[in-house]
Design a protein around this motif. Structure first.
Motif, PDB file in Angstrom:
ATOM      1  N   MET A   1       0.920  -0.926  -0.046  1.00 35.54           N
ATOM      2  CA  MET A   1       0.023   0.115  -0.007  1.00 35.54           C
ATOM      3  C   MET A   1       0.917   1.418   0.010  1.00 35.54           C
ATOM      4  SD  MET A   1      -1.031  -0.096   4.058  1.00 35.54           S
ATOM      5  CE  MET A   1      -0.998  -2.021   4.084  1.00 35.54           C
ATOM      6  N   CYS A   2       2.161   1.144   0.324  1.00 35.50           N
ATOM      7  CA  CYS A   2       3.055   2.259   0.350  1.00 35.50           C
ATOM      8  C   CYS A   2       4.314   2.025  -0.304  1.00 35.50           C
ATOM      9  CB  CYS A   2       3.253   2.831   1.561  1.00 35.50           C
ATOM     10  SG  CYS A   2       4.518   4.328   1.605  1.00 35.50           S
ATOM     11  N   ALA A   3       4.955   2.524  -1.220  1.00 35.68           N
ATOM     12  CA  ALA A   3       6.209   2.351  -1.749  1.00 35.68           C
ATOM     13  C   ALA A   3       7.255   2.241  -0.665  1.00 35.68           C
ATOM     14  CB  ALA A   3       6.658   3.393  -2.635  1.00 35.68           C
TER      15      ALA A   3
ATOM     16  N   ALA B   1       4.807  12.653  10.074  1.00 36.63           N
ATOM     17  CA  ALA B   1       4.276  11.268  10.776  1.00 36.63           C
ATOM     18  C   ALA B   1       3.332  10.601   9.840  1.00 36.63           C
ATOM     19  CB  ALA B   1       3.733  11.708  11.886  1.00 36.63           C
ATOM     20  N   CYS B   2       3.371  11.169   8.620  1.00 42.13           N
ATOM     21  CA  CYS B   2       2.204  10.430   7.708  1.00 42.13           C
ATOM     22  C   CYS B   2       0.958   9.984   8.509  1.00 42.13           C
ATOM     23  CB  CYS B   2       2.753   9.391   7.064  1.00 42.13           C
ATOM     24  SG  CYS B   2       3.776   9.615   5.589  1.00 42.13           S
ATOM     25  N   GLN B   3       0.292  10.970   9.173  1.00 43.02           N
ATOM     26  CA  GLN B   3      -0.840  10.687   9.637  1.00 43.02           C
ATOM     27  C   GLN B   3      -2.060  10.896   9.032  1.00 43.02           C
ATOM     28  OE1 GLN B   3       1.069  13.524  10.230  1.00 43.02           O
ATOM     29  NE2 GLN B   3       0.071  15.229  10.292  1.00 43.02           N
TER      30      GLN B   3
ATOM     31  N   SER C   1      -0.273   1.559   8.613  1.00 44.44           N
ATOM     32  CA  SER C   1      -0.360   0.524   9.717  1.00 44.44           C
ATOM     33  C   SER C   1      -0.437  -0.961   9.709  1.00 44.44           C
ATOM     34  CB  SER C   1      -1.611   1.042  10.791  1.00 44.44           C
ATOM     35  OG  SER C   1      -1.121   2.384  11.254  1.00 44.44           O
ATOM     36  N   ARG C   2       0.797  -1.291   9.134  1.00 45.14           N
ATOM     37  CA  ARG C   2       1.025  -2.736   8.743  1.00 45.14           C
ATOM     38  C   ARG C   2       1.416  -3.765   9.833  1.00 45.14           C
ATOM     39  NH1 ARG C   2       4.464   0.181   4.217  1.00 45.14           N
ATOM     40  NH2 ARG C   2       5.442   0.991   6.101  1.00 45.14           N
ATOM     41  N   ARG C   3       0.437  -4.560  10.157  1.00 42.85           N
ATOM     42  CA  ARG C   3       0.758  -5.752  11.024  1.00 42.85           C
ATOM     43  C   ARG C   3      -0.015  -6.937  10.497  1.00 42.85           C
ATOM     44  NH1 ARG C   3      -4.122  -4.289  13.921  1.00 42.85           N
ATOM     45  NH2 ARG C   3      -4.001  -2.229  14.641  1.00 42.85           N
TER      46      ARG C   3
ATOM     47  N   PHE D   1       2.335   5.379  14.606  1.00 48.00           N
ATOM     48  CA  PHE D   1       2.162   4.416  13.694  1.00 48.00           C
ATOM     49  C   PHE D   1       1.586   4.789  12.404  1.00 48.00           C
ATOM     50  CE2 PHE D   1       0.961  -0.402  13.345  1.00 48.00           C
ATOM     51  CZ  PHE D   1       2.036  -0.751  12.229  1.00 48.00           C
ATOM     52  N   CYS D   2       2.297   5.099  11.332  1.00 44.04           N
ATOM     53  CA  CYS D   2       1.937   6.089  10.259  1.00 44.04           C
ATOM     54  C   CYS D   2       0.295   5.335   9.398  1.00 44.04           C
ATOM     55  CB  CYS D   2       2.681   6.019   9.309  1.00 44.04           C
ATOM     56  SG  CYS D   2       3.127   4.543   8.589  1.00 44.04           S
ATOM     57  N   LEU D   3      -0.039   6.042   8.504  1.00 44.10           N
ATOM     58  CA  LEU D   3      -1.147   5.537   7.815  1.00 44.10           C
ATOM     59  C   LEU D   3      -0.926   4.199   7.017  1.00 44.10           C
ATOM     60  CD1 LEU D   3      -0.672   6.290   4.441  1.00 44.10           C
ATOM     61  CD2 LEU D   3      -0.974   8.771   5.460  1.00 44.10           C
TER      62      LEU D   3
HETATM   63  S1  SF4 Z   1       5.724   7.199   7.205  1.00 43.84           S
HETATM   64 FE1  SF4 Z   1       4.265   5.322   6.518  1.00 43.84          FE
HETATM   65  S2  SF4 Z   1       2.763   6.109   4.791  1.00 43.84           S
HETATM   66 FE2  SF4 Z   1       4.635   7.584   5.519  1.00 43.84          FE
HETATM   67  S3  SF4 Z   1       5.950   6.897   3.800  1.00 43.84           S
HETATM   68 FE3  SF4 Z   1       6.649   6.005   5.563  1.00 43.84          FE
HETATM   69  S4  SF4 Z   1       5.777   3.966   5.483  1.00 43.84           S
HETATM   70 FE4  SF4 Z   1       4.515   5.103   3.879  1.00 43.84          FE
END
Ligand code: SF4
Length: 320
Positions: free
Chosen positions: A63-65, A185-187, A277-279, A273-275
């Motif tokens: 979901m995120c690079a 924080a990529c909130q 939120s991988r677990r 824990f940023c957007l």
């Molecule tokens: S903080 Fe999270 S959402 Fe932002 S770039 Fe890093 S992994 Fe992706």
């Protein structure tokens, strides 16, 4: 008896699941924020995030690079038996990380801090981190992976006991504002707060609070639970929304974990824990079967034991 191949298979699968499938509790939290968000850009970002999660799941792509720093938390039941010993266990986790990095793929983020060389597989000196815990009366093993992103959004402060709840709120706000205003924080984030312990324990507790509790979960101490909700509301009232745009969607949830500390201090850590939120968690039963879930269920009554004796989970389950 659980063998190394089963451990590696479970660890490999949760690496894939964590990178691609956003946990339902976090997703629900974001959906709940969309209707409340009044900032135009912030609302736009929230909707774009939801579209992005959907596309990632459909295309089976991360979901995120930036796939963060993959790591593990392992909980071993007292009666669990595994044939490869603890070093075999760790070897299986490292092998799973390397395979998943190649196959998912995950970005090979891990480099030597000075020489910047890497093995192209997210494995290296002290990487991935493996944190261990134990559980009485059970024969299973839980393996949780978290792909924690973000170089920012984490901080520590040694408060004095006299700083009290006001001091906690102030440091909480200082941290969110410092990192959040530039979207660092990529909130919206799940914010974990560690209170007490020694400095390293305080940092661990805050990270576990952010990464290993589901959105909506409350601390069993009612006063701490109240403070969690108060901090969540406070974080959402500073005028910042998704990715630092004007708005009110900064904190999806706030979790607090505590540890007994030195009488002269009140150390505090804050982790976002940023957007992404991988677990993901795998439970390996004694017969080698594997069940997957997204809630790590890390904080059992045993984990929060206060003195020499602790409440039995079985007794608590029966009375529920
Ligand atoms: S903080 Fe999270 S959402 Fe932002 S770039 Fe890093 S992994 Fe992706």
């Amino acid at each position: 008896m659980i063998d190394n191949a089963t451990i590696e298979e479970a660890a490999y699968e949760i690496m894939k699941k964590a990178a691609i499938d956003i946990p339902e509790d976090y997703l629900e939290g974001i959906r709940g924020m969309v209707d409340l968000e009044t900032g135009d850009l912030s609302a736009f970002v929230l909707k774009a995030m939801l579209d992005n999660y959907e596309t990632a799941t459909e295309d089976r792509r991360p979901m995120c690079a930036d796939t963060g720093l993959p790591r593990y938390w392992v909980k071993v039941g007292d009666a669990a038996r595994f044939s490869g010993g603890f070093t075999g266990f760790e070897r299986a986790l490292r092998a799973a990380t390397a395979r998943a990095t190649h196959d998912v793929p995950l970005r090979p983020n891990r480099v030597h801090p000075l020489w910047r060389n890497e093995h192209n597989n997210n494995v290296g000196i002290n990487a991935p981190e493996v944190e261990w815990s134990f559980e009485p009366d059970v024969d299973w093993i839980d393996i949780t992976t978290v792909h924690k992103g973000g170089l920012f959004g984490t901080d520590y402060r040694m408060l004095f006991p006299g700083d009290g709840i006001d001091g906690i709120k102030r440091f909480f706000l200082d941290t969110l504002i410092a990192f959040g205003k530039r979207g660092l924080a990529c909130q919206p984030a799940i914010v974990g707060v560690g209170l007490g312990g020694s400095k390293d324990t305080c940092m661990q507790l805050g990270k576990q609070a952010a990464c290993l509790r589901a959105v909506g979960d409350r601390n069993p101490d009612p006063k701490i639970a109240e403070l969690e909700l108060e901090l969540k509301e406070l974080g959402n009232s500073i005028g910042m929304g998704a990715m630092g745009f004007v708005g009110s969607s900064m904190v999806v949830d706030c979790h607090i974990e505590v540890g007994f500390t030195h009488t002269g201090g009140m150390p505090m850590s804050v982790h976002t824990f940023c957007l992404s939120s991988r677990r993901a968690t795998a439970r390996i039963a004694a017969d080698g079967s594997i069940a997957y879930r997204s809630d790590p269920q890390w904080f059992t009554p045993y984990m929060r034991r206060e003195t020499i004796e602790w409440p039995s989970q079985r007794a608590l389950d029966k009375s529920a």
